[in-house]
Each structure stands twice: as C-alpha cells, then as structure tokens.
Write an enzyme that holds these catalytic residues in place. Structure first.
Site, PDB file in Angstrom:
ATOM      1  N   GLU A 254      15.893-113.155  -6.409  1.00  0.00           N
ATOM      2  CA  GLU A 254      16.201-114.579  -6.603  1.00  0.00           C
ATOM      3  C   GLU A 254      17.715-114.695  -6.547  1.00  0.00           C
ATOM      4  O   GLU A 254      18.400-114.518  -7.549  1.00  0.00           O
ATOM      5  CB  GLU A 254      15.685-115.058  -7.969  1.00  0.00           C
ATOM      6  CG  GLU A 254      14.185-114.917  -8.162  1.00  0.00           C
ATOM      7  CD  GLU A 254      13.375-116.029  -7.509  1.00  0.00           C
ATOM      8  OE1 GLU A 254      13.979-117.028  -7.048  1.00  0.00           O
ATOM      9  OE2 GLU A 254      12.147-115.896  -7.450  1.00  0.00           O
ATOM     10  N   CYS A 288      21.667-122.166  -9.632  1.00  0.00           N
ATOM     11  CA  CYS A 288      21.390-121.667  -8.278  1.00  0.00           C
ATOM     12  C   CYS A 288      20.945-122.827  -7.399  1.00  0.00           C
ATOM     13  O   CYS A 288      21.130-122.801  -6.187  1.00  0.00           O
ATOM     14  CB  CYS A 288      20.350-120.566  -8.319  1.00  0.00           C
ATOM     15  SG  CYS A 288      18.890-121.008  -9.255  1.00  0.00           S
TER      16      CYS A 288
END
Ligand code: NAD
Length: 499
Positions: A254, A288
């Site tokens: 991720e 993110c």
C-alpha cells in the site's frame, strides 16, 4: 490535555517512556515526549518463532470464536477511543476529529471482521467427472508482518490485524519509527481484549516490534512470515516488494498516491469546492489519498480557483488539539523542507503559487504551513511526484478524453474522482477506458474511504488490497479439493491411462 496527560490516559508508565534509544517527538511542538526501548535485531528470530508457535494453535480455533476476540477488541477500542484519538493527535499531529476518526475506523473494521468470521466462504464447483465433488476451502496462512506509515499510525494495523486474526493468523507489527507510542497503546488495548477472551488466545498472537528499516527488514526477509503487508512510500515498496517476492512470500503493498479530481463543466461547484478543500488540506495533505491534482475544465477553472483561493484564505491552521483548527502541523521539519523544495521546483516549471507560507507564532517548534494552490501550465515532473504535504496542483483540460489521459499519466494509481452531473461522463470515467486507479469516485473527493470497500491502488501504489470486500482472501491460502465418491477412476479431460 498536555502531552503527559495523554500518555497517562493511554496507560503508559514513566519507566516505559524513558531510558530507551528511540526519541519520540510530537509534531505539535517538536517536543521530545519519550525515549523508548527499541527491539534488538538479534531478538527478531525469537519474535517470529513465537508468532509461528501461536499460529499452530490459533489456526485450529474455529473462525467464529476467533471473531469473538476481534469483537472484544472492538469493545476495548470503543472504551479507549478518546484517549487513543488524543495520542494519534499527539504523535501524528492530526486534528482532534481526525484522530478520533482514525480510531472509529479501527472499530468499524473490527465490526466488519466479526461478521466476516462467519463468512469465510469457499465454493463448490461442478466437476466434469461423475461421482466427484470439487470444492474450494480457505485456510489460515501463517504470521502476517505489518509495516506501517506514520500518517495512519493505528488504522492501518487494524485493517490488517482484524482480518488476519479472524483468518487464523498471528500478527507482528512494526509501526513507523515516528509513531511507536500509538502502536504500544494498541498492544495494551489488544491485551485487554485477550484477557477477557480466555486461554485459547495463544501467547504472541499480536506482537509489536519497535525500530527502523532494519527491524522491518527482518520481517521482510523471513520465510516464516508468509504475509507481509507494507504501507508507506513507493521508495520503501521498491525495496520491500522484490525481497518478499524473492522468498515466495505474499506481499500486500500500500504505497504512495498522486490522486486527482476532474471537474467537468456540469459539476456542482459548491460541492466540488467542499470536497476539494477537505481532501487537499485534511491531515495537512498527509494522507495517501490526499487530493494533489485538480484537472478542471477550461470553462470552470477560473471560477473554481477563485472560490478555492477564498476558502483557502480562511482555513484555520494551528494547534490540532484546539477546537476549530482544520489544518494541523506537518509531521516534521524535513516534511516542511520537502514542501518548500516542491513549490520552488513548481515555480521553475512555470507554476503560480498561492499560499504555502510558513505559519509562525502558532505553536513554537511545530511545522505549520498554509496549504498551497499551484496553477500549473501542464503536468510537469514535479506534479507527477508525490510530495507529502498540502500542495494542490491545478491544470485545465478541454475534452474528457484529455482529462482522463492526464489523470492516468502519473506513476501512482491509488484514488481518483470526477465531479460531473453528466451520466455519460461519469460512466466513462468509471469504465475500462476511464480511471486506472484502485479507487474511482463520482461527486465525492478521493479521500476518506469507508472500510466496507477494498482499499488500495495500482501501478506504483503497489497493487495490494486491504480492509473490506474480499480483501480477506489476501490473508488466507486457497485449497482446491476433489473427492471421488464413485467406484471408478475417470481422468479429467477424457485422458485414458489403462493399466
Ligand atoms: P516510509 O516509506 O518512510 O515508511 C513507512 C514504513 O516503512 C516505516 O515503518 C518504515 O520504518 C518502514 N521502512 C522503510 N524502509 C524500509 C525497508 N527498507 N525495509 C523495511 N521497512 C522499511 O513512509 P512514511 O513517510 O511513514 O509514510 C508516508 C508514505 O506512505 C506516503 O508515500 C503515503 O502515500 C504512503 N501511504 C500509503 C498508504 C496506502 O494505503 N496506499 C497509506 C498510508 C501512507
């Protein structure tokens, strides 16, 4: 609450917070709040062996019973929500509601995982042979290493841990060296749940190891850690991914994002402005999924930029603990420097910068900035790079095809969205020839995902999926079984092999 009160509320004793080698600083004021012990590298074999031993027991505990432990964890998190949220604020600098929101996300994934513990479904599959039954079963896989980033210091662990534990796997967590206290607080909360659960939770089911890249690397390189979930920069993923693959482990990566919003001529601009501001400046641009690129149709760009400039002008920047603050500090001075470098590069590429100034006099010692809005002549190298700070690059487009090409023409592929009231545009954006990201939204910003959906992205974002949908399958091994209950032995594909 001052720093010491927050630490006390999370159950830390003075001896846990001093005498170690890892200095923990709060982004709020740069103050050193603790010096904690690091995990010695030479003890990592024992940590992993403990996890392997726990696996042998835990995999035999029925999944719904494993779910009961996660249900208790959810209860303990509810009880600890205020204290842990305040610790997230202290250690990561998030504003109060975002600190609490992160803990809520942990509670949500626990609820999800409890339901899942009775739904780890396999399949029955039609066999081509008479008197045969074919099925697919999901089995626990083994210890799951979790390496996490500073910006979601607790939620990322819970996305992995809640699923891994109901799937029958122990967890070893290496948090960011910038946010180890939140991890230790979560371990205390987990242990409370275990104490209520009873003896069938093996020792070592959840462990926390403290340190930097070399401690993470011990998990990355161990064959006894079959699942390695790593959240962080693409730079880190580029090192970790190949190492896990080389030992035939299963990586869940991720990594960085560079998320865009397309604003079409029909967009509801009031809604778009609210979505843009939240997703571009929330968590001071350190998500993110933060909105980093705004691709506005040339007919609406000027109006949109004017509205945004007005909204940006009134944003309360400052102490994240204070009611009303919407933009807290950057995590450290290095982040501030990286932001200034990116803005200077953008200027040299023809960008016009609004904002991005250092805010002094809020809380001394913290890295406070006004979010930056940067009008760019095109998608330059700087725009294609993720800078982990509140910088929103604005570009314009003419045709939707051009906008989608711009949106996809970056190395990252995490989150994306379009604001339009035109169904053809919306469906094109979501189609196979639309956004190439793991997340694609319509009339919603790119950040703030719900746990029910699978979370993750493509290309340099790493391809991993966590959290909802069938992301649980990443934590289990699939077994296909064929049972012959007939009295003959027919071969598949009509092959004859008579002996
Ligand atoms: P980082 O890459 O500096 O560190 C992340 C973690 O990786 C830390 O725990 C660190 O100690 C560890 N690490 C670094 N190098 C390693 C190595 N060689 N071997 C093993 N472990 C190693 O990231 P950061 O600054 O903490 O976080 C910000 C980044 O994380 C941004 O790029 C952001 O987009 C990304 N992020 C992605 C997601 C997602 O779900 N896609 C979520 C949060 C953050």
């Amino acid at each position: 609450m001052d720093h010491q009160d927050v630490l006390k509320a999370n159950g830390f004793t003075a001896s846990e917070l001093s005498g170690g080698t890892l200095a923990v600083r709060s982004p709020i004021d740069g103050a050193e709040v603790a010096r904690i012990a690091e995990t010695p590298l030479e003890s990592m074999d024992a940590v992993i062996a403990r996890s392997q031993a726990a696996f042998k027991d835990w995999r035999t505990v029925p999944a719904p019973r494993r779910g009961e432990l996660v249900r208790l964890l959810g209860e303990e998190l509810r009880a600890a929500k205020d204290a842990l949220g305040a610790l997230v604020t202290l250690e990561a600098g998030k504003i109060t509601s975002e600190g609490l929101g992160e803990v809520q996300e942990m509670i949500d994934i626990c609820d999800f995982a409890v339901g899942l513990s009775r739904q780890l479904y396999g399949l029955t599959i039609a066999s081509e042979r008479p008197g045969h039954k074919m099925s697919e079963t999901w089995h626990p896989m083994g210890p799951c290493g979790v390496i996490s980033a500073f910006n979601f210091p607790v939620a990322v662990w819970s996305w992995n841990a809640a699923l891994a534990i109901v799937c029958g796997n122990p967890v070893i967590w290496k948090p960011s060296e910038k946010t180890p206290l939140t991890a230790l607080a979560c371990q205390k909360i987990f242990e409370k749940a275990v104490a209520r659960f009873g003896a069938d939770a093996p020792e070592g089911l959840s462990q926390v190891v403290i340190g930097g890249a070399e401690i993470g690397n011990a998990l990355v390189e161990s064959k006894d850690v079959p699942i390695l979930s790593a959240t962080g920069s693409t730079r880190m993923g580029q090192i970790v991914g190949p190492k896990v693959a080389a030992r035939w482990g299963r990586p869940i990566l991720e990594l960085g994002g560079n998320n865009a919003m397309i604003v079409a001529p029909s967009a509801d601009l009031e809604m778009a402005v609210r979505a843009i501001v939240f997703s571009a400046v929330g968590t001071a641009g350190q998500r993110c999924t933060t909105l980093r690129r705004l691709i506005a149709h040339k007919s609406v760009k000027a109006e949109l930029v004017a509205k945004l400039a007005k909204a940006y002008g009134t944003l309360p920047v400052g102490d994240p603990r204070k009611a009303g603050t919407l933009v807290g500090p950057l995590v450290d001075q290095a982040s501030l420097k990286a932001m200034q470098t990116a803005l200077s590069n953008a200027r040299s590429e023809g960008g016009v910068v609004h904002g991005g100034e250092i805010v002094s006099g809020t809380v001394p010692g913290g890295a406070y900035v006004t979010p930056a809005l940067v009008e760019m002549p095109g998608q330059t190298a700087t725009v294609k790079t993720e800078t982990f700070a509140p910088i929103l690059y604005v570009m314009e487009y003419d045709t939707l095809e051009e906008a989608i090409t711009l949106q996809n023409d970056v190395p990252q592929g995490l989150s994306s969205c379009i604001f339009t009231l035109n169904i053809r545009e919306a469906e094109t954006f979501l189609s196979a020839s639309g956004s190439d990201c793991g997340i694609a939204n319509v009339n919603i910003g790119p950040s703030g995902a719900e746990i029910g959906g699978a979370f993750g992205g493509e290309k340099e974002t790493g391809g991993g999926r966590e959290s909802g949908s069938d992301a649980w399958k990443g934590y289990m091994r699939r077994q296909t079984s064929t049972v012959n209950y007939s009295a003959s032995l027919p071969l598949a594909q009509g092959v004859k092999f008579d002996i």
